[in-house]
Design an enzyme around this catalytic site. Structure first.
Site, short mmCIF file in Angstrom:
data_model
loop_
_atom_site.label_atom_id
_atom_site.label_comp_id
_atom_site.label_asym_id
_atom_site.label_seq_id
_atom_site.Cartn_x
_atom_site.Cartn_y
_atom_site.Cartn_z
N HIS C 58 -0.78 8.31 0.99
CA HIS C 58 0.00 7.14 0.60
C HIS C 58 1.46 7.48 0.34
CE1 HIS C 58 -0.14 2.93 -0.80
NE2 HIS C 58 0.96 3.31 -1.39
N HIS C 104 -2.84 -3.81 0.29
CA HIS C 104 -3.70 -3.58 -0.87
C HIS C 104 -5.14 -3.75 -0.45
CE1 HIS C 104 -2.52 -3.36 -5.37
NE2 HIS C 104 -2.10 -2.32 -4.71
#
Ligand SMILES: Nc1ncnc2c1ncn2[C@@H]1O[C@H](COP(=O)(O)OP(=O)(O)O)[C@@H](O)[C@H]1O
Ligand SMILES: [Mg+2]
Lengths: 233, 93, 764, 93
Positions: C58, C104
């Site tokens: 990430h 998300h």
């Protein structure tokens, strides 16, 4: 006309109201919820939004702010107060208007253009409209389902204090034309003295054709007419 | 000073419409729970209050209900003291 | 490089650093060796956690960084390209726009409501930390089959989460997309995009500038939310009930609204030199990235960070992902001013450290150093990989599958059209976007429901148009072409409203890059985006990569979502997708090639995801874009709508129905020399259906011709509530437009009214 | 068949942020209730269920909690039987 727009920390239509006043030729000014002072105000707007997050109940916390003490006093002295959407919820919680706004019948947030019917033009808020005129304006709320005890509603009706109703495309009140389930399709009311108006739809978002509607202008024009008219202070 | 745990229940007044209750009722029926005859939804607010006595704590909670926690037009409230004790673990938010 | 002066003290309760613990932190042996080399010693447990977060996929973009370098990022109007919290472009009249998309997916799979809500929160913070006021959001969603109870639970929760959050903060939704397909069964995709507005000279960046300046933690308190790091053991944690450790971050949109206003006021005051969201990997990434960007160091004492729970360890405080928090760099001596602004907005601010000159990321706990790491290796040193990529045989076979039986199939075409319009993929998304405030800020010129949305810039006639697009099935069957189509479709949506395509943000949603078949998809998709963006002169100014979207080895369709912005010169002249007048000519720009590969028709009526997806001719798209912009600017059209999923027939339905205010019948005759099914439902790219007054038809045809765009009249708009009639050879469809409206508007509400199931999430 | 009144309490799991609780806490402090140390907000759902026994009624309510009434990831629930009896006045919604 000098119009004060009260800004609560979670207000999100204060800028829209500010601009609507400007577009109507008025002089808007913001009042931060923790400040006081309405001595120069000709009228006050309680704008839409989520004043304090509204997690408990819409408008429940906002009514305790210092600015609201002044707004209540201003209203008691006959000062015009326009309470839109969250402002309507706050005005009910603060006792400026009767009743309460409960969750929409669908239990969902509603965001669309809604047809409305002008029920009376004999007020400082609606004089610029035609009797029975059908309007279209955005609604955007999760708690817009107007409720009050039957006596209160009867009195609102008898006194001609129901200003706006939700209607369908034909201009008639109906189950389908009243999506949030408000008692007697009520979309907007005023207090006994007629100087406090609460409504769930957004005239502040219906001021320019390029964003979809100019049907909100009449509310501001009516107020301006009232303030500039012969009886104005 | 003792720390009291109180529970405040705020419920929609009987007779008034309760959209969340109705929605849940409908959903339960769709899920096949046909024996459900009524559903009403309220809020529960757990408070920890430091006060000299349980009576005092309850009195304050009731005042909070009148002022803020419930809407007199549409809701009823009920306060109960659940327990008392020392400061708990974990700080507040 | 590391300063030998500081002594790092391991905490008494720290677990021993073992190969297992290193592996649990997602670091390979080779990566750990690199850490040892950078430090010249063994890291402490806290330091290991910090490295693991910063070198995660990430934050470190391990497997995508090299590919992302292939994307075009420059143009004269780009003010800020990739690397900052959001991209920024100049849109004229002294205005600039910051925009970005963020995923998300995993949090939404675990808890759809909070997962989606916090996704919106995060992307809004990325925008307002650039000094821009958010003016619009979009969202791009993918779920499994909506006939499944759990999918309805996920879909309902995600929509409510997005709505509740954005509505409270007061940001209008301008659009987005949602698809339902078995390819996303256990792995929903939730991508949120936000657009913010600022004066072009008001940019602030996330850099820790000015030695001696003060670091302040602002906003919500830090709790034990969303701490990653697999199965680590620490004394403090094992004391508690491990099962009770919260895995979900809860969003607080009211606090977000306060943060938004406070941040813009802080930036305006000049009392701060930098600001950044504490997003993924929380304080660790925000502090080290801000230090890295300025080439400075930072020193933080975790004991000064306001916490929500007692006895949090430095490890937890550094890695917590509690929402609605920001890191602010205040000018020395102006901390009080910062605090005053935050107090006005009822927010907390705490001084937690300062900017240093030694390039170190140093963490103290009550004065004792618990981590002391050089910031450069931390933020820049993450190893990046180029992996072997090979197309999967299975996909190759699917793509080569002969679909002639689909094209030649006969049957009741009217019934098939109704079936298609009741597919949740093609039916109206009104149920969803009516839960989003689309009109707050009183600037929404085109709201969701057609193609692109348009929002006006204050005090001007200028507008920003925005859209998100991606067809995952095309990308699955042919990643490079599918990705190029996503860019082309986005641009087509923009030109239909009259906007000039200007810049792109993208969200690469893929499975595990460690698998050659997936890495192949990723590389091909990036190449497809690069090629199209280069040709369209729409630079990529940022984006997000979400990998490992897999359950039990099954990956999602490769889904490179394209978010594209366009500039509208005059909002009074925008064009919409719905027919406006009886008697108008209906005109098709572009050519039907009858392509059925990867089509919605094949999925709905033959339960097939196969075949070669439609071709895309980027040069022809470019001509089409120019022709469309010219037509809208000359005010020639009554409507314009891009042909996408479901083909020409479905485009005509959408234009006939609009958003349900008024439905028009149509009379259309198609003379293509091909079977009726591909004629009606083929998904060839590069097509737009426009309508115009008959007297303007000649002008439209001429204008199209001057851009080499094929253009023919195919019919006309008939009476409101009339018949919807398309003749294709000897067959066709013919039915009252009302029946189509019922199918189109009723499909999603009907499904969402049946019960959802809220069984525990698979990995909750 | 008897009609049972049940109460279901659904509360946010400890450790999770509780924005409503936080907002109310803040508001109570501003109103001068400084002794309030913690506020958490949950839901109370009142159910009337027709079932052959109280045990059965409770079992069904627990199932409803798992399926619909509570969020398994963020909330805990608790079911109690409040009473049993005849059909009440005022029917359901
Ligand atoms: N998730 C969503 N959020 C907001 N609006 C949406 C969403 N999904 C679809 N819409 C809106 O519905 C309309 C139709 O969507 P779509 O069929 O994807 O359009 P197109 O084919 O033109 O890209 C668009 O205006 C789009 O913005
Ligand atoms: Mg699309």
């Amino acid at each position: 006309m000098k119009v004060v727009v009260v800004t609560f920390p979670g207000s999100n239509c204060d800028q829209d109201c500010h601009r609507a006043v400007e577009l109507s030729g008025g002089e808007p000014r913001y009042l931060w919820h923790r400040e006081r002072g309405l001595s120069d105000a000709d009228a006050v707007i309680l704008p839409g939004g989520f004043a304090y997050g509204d997690y408990l109940r819409a408008g429940s916390i906002a009514r305790f702010s210092p600015a609201m003490e002044d707004v209540v006093a201003f209203a008691r002295q006959g000062g015009p107060v326009m309470a839109i959407c969250n402002g309507f919820q706050i005005a009910c919680e603060a006792g400026l208007l009767p009743g309460a706004l409960m969750r929409n019948r669908t239990v969902r947030f509603h965001s669309f253009d809604q047809y409305l019917r002008i029920e009376t033009t004999d007020t400082m808020w609606t004089s610029a409209y035609e009797p029975g005129q059908i309007l279209s304006m955005p609604v955007a709320h999760a708690e817009g389902n107007y409720e009050a005890d039957p006596d209160t509603i009867d009195r609102l009706e008898e006194d001609g204090r129901v200003l706006l109703r939700y209607v369908d495309a034909t201009g008639a009140t109906s189950e389908e034309g009243n999506p949030n389930g408000s008692a007697r399709s009520i979309a907007g009311i005023m207090n006994e003295q007629g100087n406090v108006m609460g409504l769930m739809p957004h005239p502040d978002r219906a001021m320019e054709a390029v964003v979809g509607s100019v049907d909100g202008r009449g509310v501001f024009q009516s107020l301006a007419r009232h303030l500039n008219g012969p009886g104005a202070k | 000073m003792t720390r009291y745990q109180l529970e405040v229940r705020v419920v929609p007044r009987t007779g008034l419409l309760d959209p969340p209750g109705k929605a849940i009722h409908h959903a339960l029926h769709s899920l096949g729970y046909l024996g459900v005859e009524d559903v009403r939804v309220g809020k529960t607010i757990f408070l920890q209050i430091d006060a000299p006595s349980g009576r005092e704590a309850r009195g304050r909670a009731e005042e909070m209900c009148r002022k803020l926690l419930s809407n007199p037009v549409t809701e009823d409230y009920e306060v109960s003291v659940l327990g008392e004790g020392e400061v708990q673990d974990g700080t507040d938010s | 490089m590391s300063s030998a002066a500081t002594e790092v003290t391991p905490r008494a309760s720290d677990p021993e650093i073992t190969p297992e613990l290193v592996a649990d932190h997602g670091l390979s042996t080779e990566e750990y060796e690199r850490i040892l080399a950078a430090l010249g010693r063994e890291p402490t447990f806290t330091e290991l956690g910090v490295f693991s977060a910063m070198w995660s996929e990430h934050c470190g973009y391990k497997n995508s960084k090299r590919l992302l370098r292939l994307l075009p990022t420059e143009a004269p109007w780009v003010i800020e390209g990739p690397g900052e919290n959001a991209g920024v472009i100049d849109v004229g009249d002294g205005w600039a726009v910051a925009f970005k998309i963020e995923s998300h997916n995993h949090p939404s799979a675990v808890e759809p409501y909070q997962g989606a809500a916090t996704g919106v929160g995060g992307i809004l913070r990325d925008i307002f930390t650039m000094g821009a006021r958010p003016i619009a959001t979009l969202n791009s969603l993918r779920f499994g089959d909506l006939d499944d109870g759990r999918v309805r639970y996920l879909f309902g929760g995600v929509v409510k989460g997005i709505g509740d959050y954005g509505n409270c903060v007061g940001i209008p939704s301008l659009g987005g997309e949602v698809y339902f397909d078995r390819g996303y069964e256990d792995n929903p995709i939730v991508n949120a995009m936000a657009i913010g507005l600022m004066r072009s000279d008001e940019l602030i960046t996330g850099a820790a500038k000015g030695i001696g300046n003060t670091l302040m933690a602002v906003g919500a308190r830090t709790g034990r939310d969303g701490i990653h790091g697999a199965t680590f053991a620490s004394e403090e944690l094992s004391e508690e009930n491990e099962a009770k450790r919260p895995q979900v971050q809860v969003g607080d949109p009211f606090t977000e609204k306060l943060l938004l206003e406070a941040s813009l006021e802080l930036i305006g005051s000049g009392a701060i030199t930098g600001i950044q969201d504490m997003g993924a990997a929380g304080l660790t990434s925000s502090a080290s990235e801000m230090a890295g960007r300025a080439g400075n160091g930072v020193e933080i004492d975790v004991a000064l960070v306001p916490v929500r729970e007692a006895r949090m360890t430095p490890y937890e405080i550094l890695l917590s992902e509690s929402q609605e928090r920001m890191l602010v760099i205040a000018e020395t001596g102006r901390e009080d001013e910062v605090e005053r602004i935050l107090r006005k907005w009822e927010l907390e601010a705490a001084v937690i450290g300062q900017v240093t000159d030694d390039g170190m990321f140093r963490v103290l706990e009550n004065g004792t150093v618990v981590a002391d790491l050089p910031s450069l290796p931390l933020t820049q040193g993450c190893p990046t990989y180029e992996r072997p990529g090979v197309e999967s045989k299975e996909v190759e076979e699917l793509r080569k599958r002969d679909l002639s039986h689909v094209s030649s199939s006969h049957g009741d075409l009217t019934g098939q059209l109704l079936d298609l319009m009741s597919s949740p993929n093609l039916s109206s998304k009104r149920w969803l976007f009516q839960q989003y405030d689309t009109t707050v800020r009183a600037a929404s010129v085109i709201r969701p429901g057609g193609g692109a949305g348009v929002v006006r810039l204050p005090g001007t006639r200028r507008g920003i148009a925005a859209t998100t697009d991606c067809n995952g099935r095309y990308c699955f069957l042919h990643p490079r072409r599918g990705a190029a189509i996503a860019v082309a479709e986005a641009a087509r949506n923009l030109v239909c409203v009259g906007a000039v395509p200007t810049a792109v943000t993208n969200n690469l949603n893929f499975g595990s890059p460690l698998k050659p078949a997936i890495y192949h998809q990723l590389r091909e998709a990036v190449l497809g985006i690069a090629e199209a963006c280069l040709l369209f002169e729409t630079p990529v100014t940022g984006g997000n990569v979400s990998l490992y979207n897999e359950t039990d080895g099954a990956a999602i369709y490769p889904t490179p979502v394209i978010g594209m912005l366009g500039v509208v010169e005059d909002v009074e002249r925008v064009c919409r997708h719905a027919f406006t007048r009886t008697g108008d000519a209906i005109v098709l720009l572009g050519t039907n090639k009858g392509e059925m590969g990867g089509s919605e028709y094949a999925y709905v009526l033959h339960d097939l995801v196969a075949g070669d997806p439609p071709g895309v001719d980027l040069l022809a798209e470019r001509e089409l874009q120019r022709a469309m912009i010219a037509m809208v600017q000359e005010d020639l059209l009554g409507s314009a709508h891009d042909c996408a999923e479901g083909g020409l027939a479905c485009t005509l339905v959408e234009s006939a129905l609009g958003n349900g205010e008024r439905s028009f019948g149509i009379d259309v005759t198609l003379t293509d020399e091909m079977a009726p099914v591909p004629t009606l439902f083929g998904e060839s790219q590069g097509r737009i259906v426009v309508s115009c007054r008959p007297e303007r038809l000649a002008h439209v045809i001429e204008l199209a011709g001057s851009h080499n765009v094929p253009c023919v009249q195919i019919g006309q708009v008939s009476a409101p509530e009339g018949s919807f009639r398309i003749r294709a050879g000897t067959s066709g469809v013919d039915l009252p437009v009302r029946d189509l409206a019922d199918a189109f508007f009723g499909a999603i509400p009907a499904r969402m009214d049946s019960p959802a199931e809220a069984t525990p999430a698979p990995d909750a």
